[in-house]
Design an enzyme around this catalytic site. Structure first.
Site, PDB file in Angstrom:
ATOM      1  N   ASN A  12       0.870  -1.183   0.000  1.00  0.00           N
ATOM      2  CA  ASN A  12       0.000   0.000   0.000  1.00  0.00           C
ATOM      3  C   ASN A  12       0.903   1.228   0.000  1.00  0.00           C
ATOM      4  OD1 ASN A  12      -1.775   2.059   0.481  1.00  0.00           O
ATOM      5  ND2 ASN A  12      -2.415   1.357   2.515  1.00  0.00           N
ATOM      6  N   LYS A  14       0.154   4.273  -0.229  1.00  0.00           N
ATOM      7  CA  LYS A  14      -0.461   5.468   0.369  1.00  0.00           C
ATOM      8  C   LYS A  14      -0.196   6.685  -0.528  1.00  0.00           C
ATOM      9  CE  LYS A  14      -0.176   3.192   4.789  1.00  0.00           C
ATOM     10  NZ  LYS A  14      -0.033   3.262   6.231  1.00  0.00           N
ATOM     11  N   HIS A  98      -9.460   1.062   5.140  1.00  0.00           N
ATOM     12  CA  HIS A  98      -8.162   1.250   5.818  1.00  0.00           C
ATOM     13  C   HIS A  98      -8.367   2.155   7.037  1.00  0.00           C
ATOM     14  CE1 HIS A  98      -4.049   2.428   6.632  1.00  0.00           C
ATOM     15  NE2 HIS A  98      -3.684   1.359   5.959  1.00  0.00           N
ATOM     16  N   GLU A 100      -6.750   4.535   8.147  1.00  0.00           N
ATOM     17  CA  GLU A 100      -6.561   5.969   7.872  1.00  0.00           C
ATOM     18  C   GLU A 100      -7.823   6.576   7.267  1.00  0.00           C
ATOM     19  OE1 GLU A 100      -2.944   5.486   5.650  1.00  0.00           O
ATOM     20  OE2 GLU A 100      -1.917   4.920   7.507  1.00  0.00           O
ATOM     21  N   GLU A 169      -4.857  -4.985  10.644  1.00  0.00           N
ATOM     22  CA  GLU A 169      -3.860  -3.934  10.811  1.00  0.00           C
ATOM     23  C   GLU A 169      -4.100  -3.222  12.140  1.00  0.00           C
ATOM     24  OE1 GLU A 169      -2.198  -2.706   6.673  1.00  0.00           O
ATOM     25  OE2 GLU A 169      -3.815  -1.363   7.205  1.00  0.00           O
ATOM     26  N   GLY A 175       2.880   2.344  10.682  1.00  0.00           N
ATOM     27  CA  GLY A 175       3.832   3.447  10.512  1.00  0.00           C
ATOM     28  C   GLY A 175       4.596   3.812  11.775  1.00  0.00           C
ATOM     29  N   SER A 214       3.852  -2.078  10.267  1.00  0.00           N
ATOM     30  CA  SER A 214       5.309  -2.158  10.454  1.00  0.00           C
ATOM     31  C   SER A 214       5.887  -3.522  10.084  1.00  0.00           C
ATOM     32  CB  SER A 214       5.692  -1.768  11.890  1.00  0.00           C
ATOM     33  OG  SER A 214       5.314  -0.420  12.139  1.00  0.00           O
ATOM     34  N   GLY A 236       5.176   1.329   4.583  1.00  0.00           N
ATOM     35  CA  GLY A 236       6.523   1.892   4.418  1.00  0.00           C
ATOM     36  C   GLY A 236       7.496   1.008   3.664  1.00  0.00           C
TER      37      GLY A 236
HETATM   38  P1  13P Z   1       3.259   0.393   7.581  1.00  0.00           P
HETATM   39  O1  13P Z   1       3.777  -0.887   6.969  1.00  0.00           O
HETATM   40  O2  13P Z   1       3.972   1.600   7.097  1.00  0.00           O
HETATM   41  O3  13P Z   1       3.177   0.288   9.056  1.00  0.00           O
HETATM   42  O4  13P Z   1       1.748   0.582   7.043  1.00  0.00           O
HETATM   43  C1  13P Z   1       0.861  -0.475   7.128  1.00  0.00           C
HETATM   44  C2  13P Z   1      -0.369  -0.121   6.396  1.00  0.00           C
HETATM   45  O5  13P Z   1      -1.117   0.751   6.806  1.00  0.00           O
HETATM   46  C3  13P Z   1      -0.652  -0.844   5.145  1.00  0.00           C
HETATM   47  O6  13P Z   1      -1.943  -0.616   4.711  1.00  0.00           O
END
Ligand code: 13P
Length: 257
Positions: A12, A14, A98, A100, A169, A175, A214, A236
């Site tokens: 992802n 983002k 998600h 977010e 998640e 993150g 992560s 990330g």
């Molecule tokens: P990270 O791997 O950066 O923690 O993000 C996970 C995520 O939100 C994937 O959708």
């Protein structure tokens, strides 16, 4: 992982790599796929790079996902993108719900449900995200929260004739560099599989449950080794072909072993 299910490693991106750098990263992912024949690779670029990334991955096993979708198929919804447009741009998957989006854009249970329906109706495979906040975990409410999120989409997912996936998640792991301990992740993944089994045993057996939060090359082996972790949704570490490739390679090795 479990030999019954093909691992799914999804990136992802983002709000990163929306232009030329996205095309380059997609090309890097195609190279990864040459070495990971037993792994399903999916990348989710931002909208502006979807069609170009799809073009770049054409003829390769790398599938394209969108990061969001609108529940309606067309109309006066300035700035929104529908399922049929995503299909036209070359998407096979879409990330729905998600954290977010739930947190910053007010996506509630109904919206996540409607978006999941819209995706499936257009033949787009949804990756529905669920997970608890730190506060909820510390209050001992992890399974209660995750169950509510899963149950809200379960009838839609269980009757889908196309593959679907769930991504667990934990919000506090996204993150932050702090991944869930494999035993904690496995506990939630096993619980999710049980809830899916309430709809259909066969559906639960074949549906992939991804871990996200992560996930990186250093912890991929311990997390992906869990019996009910069928892959990852990676933020990330998916922004760089080397680290994304390293995670996919771990999944390939675990499948072969
Ligand atoms: P990270 O791997 O950066 O923690 O993000 C996970 C995520 O939100 C994937 O959708």
């Amino acid at each position: 992982m479990n030999a019954k299910r093909r691992p799914l490693i999804a990136g992802n991106w983002k709000m990163h790599h929306g232009g030329m750098s996205g095309i380059e990263l997609a090309a890097g992912c195609v190279k990864i796929s040459n070495h990971t024949p037993h792994v399903d690779l999916v990348i989710a670029p931002p909208y502006t790079a979807l069609a170009a990334a799809a073009h770049g991955c054409d003829g390769s096993p790398v599938a394209i996902a969108a990061q969001n979708i609108h529940a309606k198929d067309s109309g006066a919804y300035t700035g929104e993108i529908s399922a049929s447009m995503l299909v036209e741009a070359g998407c096979k998957w879409v990330i729905v719900g998600h954290s977010e989006r739930r947190q910053y854009y007010g996506e509630n249970f109904q919206i996540v449900h409607d978006k999941t329906c819209a995706a499936i109706d257009s033949g787009l495979r949804p990756i529905v995200c669920v997970g608890e906040t730190l506060e909820e975990r510390e209050a001992g409410k992890t399974l209660e929260i995750v169950k509510r999120e899963v149950v809200a989409v379960l009838p839609v997912l269980a009757k889908s004739t196309i593959p679907v996936a769930i991504a667990y998640e934990p919000v506090w792991a996204i993150g932050t560099g702090k991944n869930a301990q494999p035993s904690d992740a496995e506990e939630v993944h096993a619980a999710i599989r049980n809830w899916l089994a309430a709809a259909s045993e066969e559906f639960a057996e074949r549906t992939r449950i991804l871990y996200g939060g992560s996930l990186k090359p250093e912890n991929a082996e311990s997390l992906l080794s869990c019996a009910n972790v069928d892959g990852g949704l990676i933020g990330g570490a998916s922004l760089d072909a080397k680290s994304f490739g390293a995670i996919a390679t771990v999944a390939e090795r675990l499948t072969a072993s």
